[in-house]
Scaffold this active site. Structure first.
Site, short mmCIF file in Angstrom:
data_model
loop_
_atom_site.label_atom_id
_atom_site.label_comp_id
_atom_site.label_asym_id
_atom_site.label_seq_id
_atom_site.Cartn_x
_atom_site.Cartn_y
_atom_site.Cartn_z
CG ASN A 194 -0.30 -0.02 2.51
OD1 ASN A 194 0.82 -0.50 2.64
ND2 ASN A 194 -0.98 0.50 3.53
N GLY B 154 2.85 -5.35 7.54
CA GLY B 154 1.77 -6.11 6.90
C GLY B 154 0.71 -6.48 7.92
CB SER B 155 -2.01 -8.95 7.74
OG SER B 155 -1.33 -10.18 7.72
CB VAL C 238 1.65 -12.10 7.70
CG1 VAL C 238 3.07 -12.36 7.23
CG2 VAL C 238 0.65 -12.65 6.69
N GLY C 239 2.29 -11.12 10.69
CA GLY C 239 3.26 -10.62 11.67
C GLY C 239 3.42 -11.57 12.84
CD GLU D 198 4.56 -0.15 12.56
OE1 GLU D 198 3.49 -0.04 13.14
OE2 GLU D 198 5.67 0.07 13.09
CB CYS E 115 -1.41 0.17 8.87
SG CYS E 115 -0.04 1.27 8.67
C1 UN1 Z 1 0.87 2.40 6.19
O1 UN1 Z 1 -0.34 2.44 5.93
O2 UN1 Z 1 1.45 1.28 6.24
O3 UN1 Z 1 0.70 8.09 8.05
C2 UN1 Z 1 1.72 3.58 6.39
C3 UN1 Z 1 0.35 7.66 6.95
C4 UN1 Z 1 1.42 7.37 5.92
C5 UN1 Z 1 2.02 6.04 6.16
C6 UN1 Z 1 1.03 4.90 6.21
N1 UN1 Z 1 2.42 8.42 5.98
O4 UN1 Z 1 -0.82 7.44 6.68
#
Ligand code: UN1
Length: 493
Positions: free
Chosen positions: A150, A225-226, A229-230, A247, A281
């Protein structure tokens, strides 16, 4: 178009010759390329190259390593438009956002490069005379990097650039939904002057990812990632005693109190919930709206949501691009169905877009559910799509309690003009990031990024904190007394 892995400074196919196709999610008739479907054998070649390169790369002075990363940042600047367009083609986000993604990597390069001249350690007094205590940041070794699609340039750069400046070498397994961006980044690092083997790209699916995690030559795994999976990666890294930074998911709340600038809050919700089709995320997925302003705010929010232009990210004026792939589209549909069945009230959207310009892509209408309660699945699970849940709240305390009623803790937001409410939220929201009068998305490259609870495992990327992931401390004692001095013992009390 046939694309390749990047191992030891060479572009090579997978040993088995197997490949996978990468399709444009806005128009699946457009095949972006065919990429190697790598196996453990390919991963092993890359790890060997990285281990060999590590022997000399770790000895290059950090400011010089930083210079190479600085040049990579400069090349990203020069090729920004080309990269942004390639990104839209392979993962769909609107062009302005894709430019922002590349810009985030440029910012990261600038920051990481400058850190080559810092990487500060501590010098402290010793408890004994004629003795000094020092500490240095040392590289970890070969780092395995596994990333999502993404933010195909920005998020990998958060890991890759600081890792390189710190003296590590890298094997990167990018997402199979954004492999072209990975190859473009490899080209840039090659042109910036990175020696062969310091940075390697191995394409593929979970098989390659798992081989990377398991390979004994890999000392660290950095993953975005998800959560599913993490967790698997964390389990393996636990068994194998590897350093690992994770993350993962989010279910990010945005609170709107009655005293807020409601026009501003409305814009924030739209951008936070539907930017990148909600596939961040950090996306705003739960709106916690004060009851006193709910009716009017929701009316306006629904009207504005219906005005959003969904389409191909390369088309002028498009606000919301496609969903990444068929599997993800089905997942979103599944959650919408659960929302309906569990009693949430659908206000707008809730369906695929399949007619006319949408016929060859994966499109989903921006969707809002009201009357969402904490028991419902759509309140709890990360959807990773353009679906916003609305829950009404009676007070700041109620809002904070609901915000924290989540397994996740990445981003959070509050709209209010009341400084007391803002500071209470900053203190009490269980999240790695809190925004005041801004939505849950939009992190900047030079600040710590990461979350609490099921979102992460205690690490922060971004800024100075990322170096805690990609370095190990070396503590040094230098005794120039010329005699044996025993710590804790030869001290006059
Ligand atoms: C992500 O979705 O993995 O703060 C990162 C934000 C972006 C980074 C998103 N600068 O929404």
């Amino acid at each position: 178009m046939q694309l390749l892995n990047y191992i030891a400074g060479q572009w090579v196919p997978s040993r088995s010759g197997r490949t996978f196709r990468n399709l444009n999610p806005a128009d699946t008739r457009d095949c972006v390329g065919e990429f190697p479907l790598s196996s453990a054998e390919d991963v092993a070649l890359a790890v060997e190259a990285a281990a060999e390169a590590y022997r000399s790369w770790r000895l290059v002075p950090a400011p010089q390593r930083g210079e190479i990363v600085r040049r990579a940042g400069q090349l990203l600047r020069e090729r920004k438009e080309e990269l942004a367009r390639a990104m839209v083609r392979e993962m769909g986000k609107p062009l302005v956002e894709a430019r922002g993604d590349v810009q985030e990597a440029i910012d990261t390069a600038d920051y990481a490069a400058s850190e080559g001249r810092r990487l500060f350690g501590y010098t402290t007094p010793s408890e004994l005379p004629n003795k000094v205590n020092l500490s240095f940041r040392m590289p970890v070794g070969v780092c395995g990097i596994i990333t999502a699609w993404n933010f195909p340039i920005a998020v990998p750069s958060w890991k890759i650039f600081p890792a390189l400046v710190a003296g590590n070498t890298i094997v990167w397994k990018p997402s199979e939904d954004a492999p072209l961006c990975a190859n473009l980044l490899a080209e840039i690092l090659q042109e910036a002057g990175l020696p062969p083997g310091v940075f390697n790209v191995v394409h593929g699916d979970a098989e390659a990812g798992e081989a990377l995690v398991r390979h004994p030559g890999v000392r660290l795994i950095a993953f975005t990632g998800s959560t599913a999976v993490g967790r698997r990666i964390a389990t393996l890294c636990g068994e194998l005693n590897k350093k690992c930074s994770l993350e993962m998911g989010g279910k990010n709340p945005l609170i709107v109190l009655p005293d807020a600038d409601l026009d501003l809050a409305l814009q924030g919700v739209l951008w936070g919930a539907f930017g990148t089709s909600g596939q961040r995320c950090t996306a705003t997925s739960r709106l916690l709206l004060h009851r006193d302003i709910a009716e009017h705010f929701l009316e306006r929010l629904c009207a504005a949501t219906q005005q959003l232009r969904v389409g191909n990210g390369l088309d002028e004026g498009v606000n919301v691009g496609p969903i990444i792939n068929a599997r993800q589209l089905e997942r979103i549909e599944h959650y919408v169905e659960l929302g309906r069945r569990q009693g949430a009230r659908l206000l707008v959207g809730g369906h695929r877009l399949t007619e006319g310009e949408y016929v060859h892509g994966y499109f989903f209408a921006p969707t809002i559910f009201a009357d969402v309660t904490p028991e419902m699945t759509i309140f709890r699970e990360e959807i990773f799509g353009p679906v916003l849940s609305v829950t009404l709240v009676d007070s700041l305390e109620h809002a904070i309690a609901l915000a924290n009623d989540s397994d996740y803790g990445l981003s959070s937001s509050i709209y209010t003009r009341d400084i007391v409410a803002a500071f209470r939220a900053i203190r009490d929201l269980e999240a790695g990031i809190t925004y005041v009068n801004a939505p849950t998305i939009g992190a900047e490259a030079h600040m710590p990024f990461g979350g609490v609870k099921a979102t992460g495992n205690g690490h922060r990327e971004g800024g100075w904190t990322v170096f805690d992931i990609f370095t190990e401390w070396k503590t040094v004692y230098i005794d120039y007394s010329g005699r044996l001095q025993r710590a804790q013992i030869d001290i006059e009390q």
